[in-house]
Motif scaffolding. Structure first.
Motif, PDB file in Angstrom:
ATOM      1  N   UNK A 112      -0.255  26.554  34.513  1.00 16.32           N
ATOM      2  CA  UNK A 112       0.262  27.293  34.225  1.00 16.32           C
ATOM      3  C   UNK A 112       0.733  28.866  34.026  1.00 16.32           C
ATOM      4  N   UNK A 113       1.514  28.625  34.735  1.00 15.23           N
ATOM      5  CA  UNK A 113       1.410  30.815  35.314  1.00 15.23           C
ATOM      6  C   UNK A 113       2.941  31.540  34.224  1.00 15.23           C
ATOM      7  N   UNK A 114       3.150  31.777  33.829  1.00 17.96           N
ATOM      8  CA  UNK A 114       4.140  32.129  33.284  1.00 17.96           C
ATOM      9  C   UNK A 114       3.892  33.769  34.199  1.00 17.96           C
ATOM     10  N   UNK A 115       5.491  34.504  34.176  1.00 19.60           N
ATOM     11  CA  UNK A 115       5.174  35.292  35.335  1.00 19.60           C
ATOM     12  C   UNK A 115       4.512  35.971  36.334  1.00 19.60           C
ATOM     13  N   UNK A 116       3.776  35.035  37.039  1.00 20.40           N
ATOM     14  CA  UNK A 116       3.449  35.300  38.304  1.00 20.40           C
ATOM     15  C   UNK A 116       4.158  35.211  39.508  1.00 20.40           C
ATOM     16  N   UNK A 117       4.184  36.163  40.417  1.00 22.19           N
ATOM     17  CA  UNK A 117       4.954  36.772  41.925  1.00 22.19           C
ATOM     18  C   UNK A 117       3.764  36.434  43.112  1.00 22.19           C
ATOM     19  N   UNK A 118       4.702  35.714  43.626  1.00 22.89           N
ATOM     20  CA  UNK A 118       3.952  35.663  45.086  1.00 22.89           C
ATOM     21  C   UNK A 118       4.786  36.233  46.057  1.00 22.89           C
ATOM     22  N   UNK A 119       4.815  37.532  46.362  1.00 22.47           N
ATOM     23  CA  UNK A 119       6.117  38.022  47.304  1.00 22.47           C
ATOM     24  C   UNK A 119       5.370  38.870  48.902  1.00 22.47           C
ATOM     25  N   UNK A 120       6.587  39.519  49.270  1.00 17.67           N
ATOM     26  CA  UNK A 120       6.153  40.114  50.632  1.00 17.67           C
ATOM     27  C   UNK A 120       4.492  39.556  51.453  1.00 17.67           C
ATOM     28  N   UNK A 121       3.663  38.365  51.038  1.00 16.44           N
ATOM     29  CA  UNK A 121       2.427  38.329  51.616  1.00 16.44           C
ATOM     30  C   UNK A 121       3.550  37.778  53.314  1.00 16.44           C
ATOM     31  N   UNK A 122       2.160  37.795  54.112  1.00 18.64           N
ATOM     32  CA  UNK A 122       1.975  37.663  56.384  1.00 18.64           C
ATOM     33  C   UNK A 122       0.607  36.261  55.801  1.00 18.64           C
ATOM     34  N   UNK A 123       0.949  34.920  55.953  1.00 18.45           N
ATOM     35  CA  UNK A 123       0.044  34.184  55.701  1.00 18.45           C
ATOM     36  C   UNK A 123      -0.386  33.569  57.157  1.00 18.45           C
ATOM     37  N   UNK A 124      -1.179  33.133  58.151  1.00 17.94           N
ATOM     38  CA  UNK A 124      -1.284  31.979  59.233  1.00 17.94           C
ATOM     39  C   UNK A 124      -2.568  32.369  59.696  1.00 17.94           C
ATOM     40  N   UNK A 125      -2.245  31.495  59.989  1.00 15.51           N
ATOM     41  CA  UNK A 125      -3.723  30.803  60.568  1.00 15.51           C
ATOM     42  C   UNK A 125      -4.727  30.379  59.424  1.00 15.51           C
ATOM     43  N   UNK A 126      -4.551  29.136  58.696  1.00 16.46           N
ATOM     44  CA  UNK A 126      -5.219  28.600  58.044  1.00 16.46           C
ATOM     45  C   UNK A 126      -5.592  27.328  58.182  1.00 16.46           C
ATOM     46  N   UNK A 127      -6.886  27.009  58.638  1.00 16.43           N
ATOM     47  CA  UNK A 127      -7.231  26.026  58.805  1.00 16.43           C
ATOM     48  C   UNK A 127      -8.922  25.124  58.911  1.00 16.43           C
ATOM     49  N   UNK A 128      -7.950  23.835  58.075  1.00 17.49           N
ATOM     50  CA  UNK A 128      -9.254  23.499  57.414  1.00 17.49           C
ATOM     51  C   UNK A 128      -9.665  22.381  58.345  1.00 17.49           C
ATOM     52  N   UNK A 129     -10.800  21.385  57.723  1.00 17.78           N
ATOM     53  CA  UNK A 129     -11.746  20.804  58.552  1.00 17.78           C
ATOM     54  C   UNK A 129     -11.107  19.730  58.448  1.00 17.78           C
ATOM     55  N   UNK A 130     -10.562  18.701  57.499  1.00 16.32           N
ATOM     56  CA  UNK A 130     -10.279  17.374  57.619  1.00 16.32           C
ATOM     57  C   UNK A 130      -8.609  17.968  56.804  1.00 16.32           C
ATOM     58  N   UNK A 131      -8.813  18.720  55.609  1.00 19.18           N
ATOM     59  CA  UNK A 131      -7.191  17.845  55.179  1.00 19.18           C
ATOM     60  C   UNK A 131      -7.282  20.044  54.369  1.00 19.18           C
ATOM     61  N   UNK A 132      -6.239  19.894  54.108  1.00 16.92           N
ATOM     62  CA  UNK A 132      -5.646  20.117  53.024  1.00 16.92           C
ATOM     63  C   UNK A 132      -5.514  22.517  53.216  1.00 16.92           C
ATOM     64  N   UNK A 133      -5.201  22.348  55.043  1.00 14.39           N
ATOM     65  CA  UNK A 133      -5.185  23.817  55.598  1.00 14.39           C
ATOM     66  C   UNK A 133      -3.714  24.193  55.005  1.00 14.39           C
ATOM     67  N   UNK A 134      -3.375  25.197  53.485  1.00 14.69           N
ATOM     68  CA  UNK A 134      -2.203  25.596  53.247  1.00 14.69           C
ATOM     69  C   UNK A 134      -1.841  27.061  53.181  1.00 14.69           C
ATOM     70  N   UNK A 135      -0.495  27.059  53.618  1.00 15.38           N
ATOM     71  CA  UNK A 135      -0.308  28.612  52.838  1.00 15.38           C
ATOM     72  C   UNK A 135      -0.797  29.005  51.550  1.00 15.38           C
ATOM     73  N   UNK A 136       0.357  28.971  51.213  1.00 17.91           N
ATOM     74  CA  UNK A 136       0.727  28.820  49.792  1.00 17.91           C
ATOM     75  C   UNK A 136       0.230  27.775  48.978  1.00 17.91           C
ATOM     76  N   UNK A 137      -0.379  27.807  48.340  1.00 16.75           N
ATOM     77  CA  UNK A 137      -0.873  26.152  47.583  1.00 16.75           C
ATOM     78  C   UNK A 137      -0.601  25.879  45.830  1.00 16.75           C
ATOM     79  N   UNK A 138       0.483  25.750  45.559  1.00 12.87           N
ATOM     80  CA  UNK A 138       0.697  25.395  44.158  1.00 12.87           C
ATOM     81  C   UNK A 138      -0.669  24.357  43.766  1.00 12.87           C
TER      82      UNK A 138
END
Length: 210
Positions: free
Chosen positions: A78-104
């Motif tokens: 839990x992170x009251x007030x946390x902001x993730x804004x204006x980012x460019x995220x790409x080419x996240x490559x995992x080995x087996x599972x879980x290659x996420x751009x934004x991961x809550x």
């Protein structure tokens, strides 16, 4: 750049138990785990990580197929007030599972994710494991291999608010699993599939494209 050569599980930037930090205007690339990781309390326990800003970063070409379960931007607890804004995220490559751009991840709650561009991840552009009342608005999520969005666990409360986003695929699922409309609140989002040349669906009460 070129981090994690000795310890592959190193993050580009790590914030564990700290509040009111700003992580902005960075280019983070060529490492083998998460680009930015914020939070270190699993589930809904009280956390001292809150009010952080992750803004206008370019995070790309991370993971590189070596490890699993990572995010371009990874949040935990839990992170009251946390902001993730204006980012460019790409080419996240995992080995087996879980290659996420934004991961809550586990218990991530009360976070605003807005005005980000996320694309070309090996799993999902946005993945919420479980959490409460995250606000996801005005983002573009596109062309990730396992679908643009995934919520892993259904709980009794609202998981997130999904407002005014654009989800784009090319014969990929918009939702990676059969998301029930009761999991989250969906309003004024656009879903477009290039393979079919048409809008796939505009609300969660319309059948999910699998």
């Amino acid at each position: 750049k070129d981090c994690g050569k000795r310890w592959a599980a190193s993050c580009g930037i790590l914030v564990c138990h700290s509040a009111h930090n700003e992580i902005s205007e960075n280019e983070i690339s060529d490492l083998e785990y998460s680009g930015v990781s914020v939070g270190w309390v699993w589930g809904y326990a009280k956390s001292t990580t809150y009010g952080n800003v992750i803004r206008n970063n370019h995070i790309h070409h991370i993971g590189k197929g070596r490890l699993s379960d990572m995010g371009g931007i990874y949040l935990l607890g839990a992170q009251h007030g946390t902001v993730v804004s204006g980012n460019v995220v790409h080419d996240v490559i995992s080995s087996n599972y879980g290659g996420m751009g934004i991961y809550t991840d586990e218990g991530s709650s009360y976070i605003t994710v807005e005005k980000n561009l996320v694309y070309d991840c090996s799993s999902n552009s946005l993945h919420q494991h479980y959490g409460k009342d995250n606000l996801i608005k005005n983002n573009i999520f596109a062309f990730s291999d396992d679908g643009q969005m995934l919520i892993t666990r259904q709980e009794e409360h609202n998981s997130l608010f999904l407002y005014n986003n654009i989800l784009v695929g090319d014969n990929e699922a918009m939702y990676d699993n059969a998301v029930d409309k009761d999991w989250f609140i969906d309003n004024n989002n656009l879903y477009w599939d290039y393979e079919n040349g048409e809008k796939v669906f505009s609300n969660s009460n319309i059948s999910v494209k699998k």
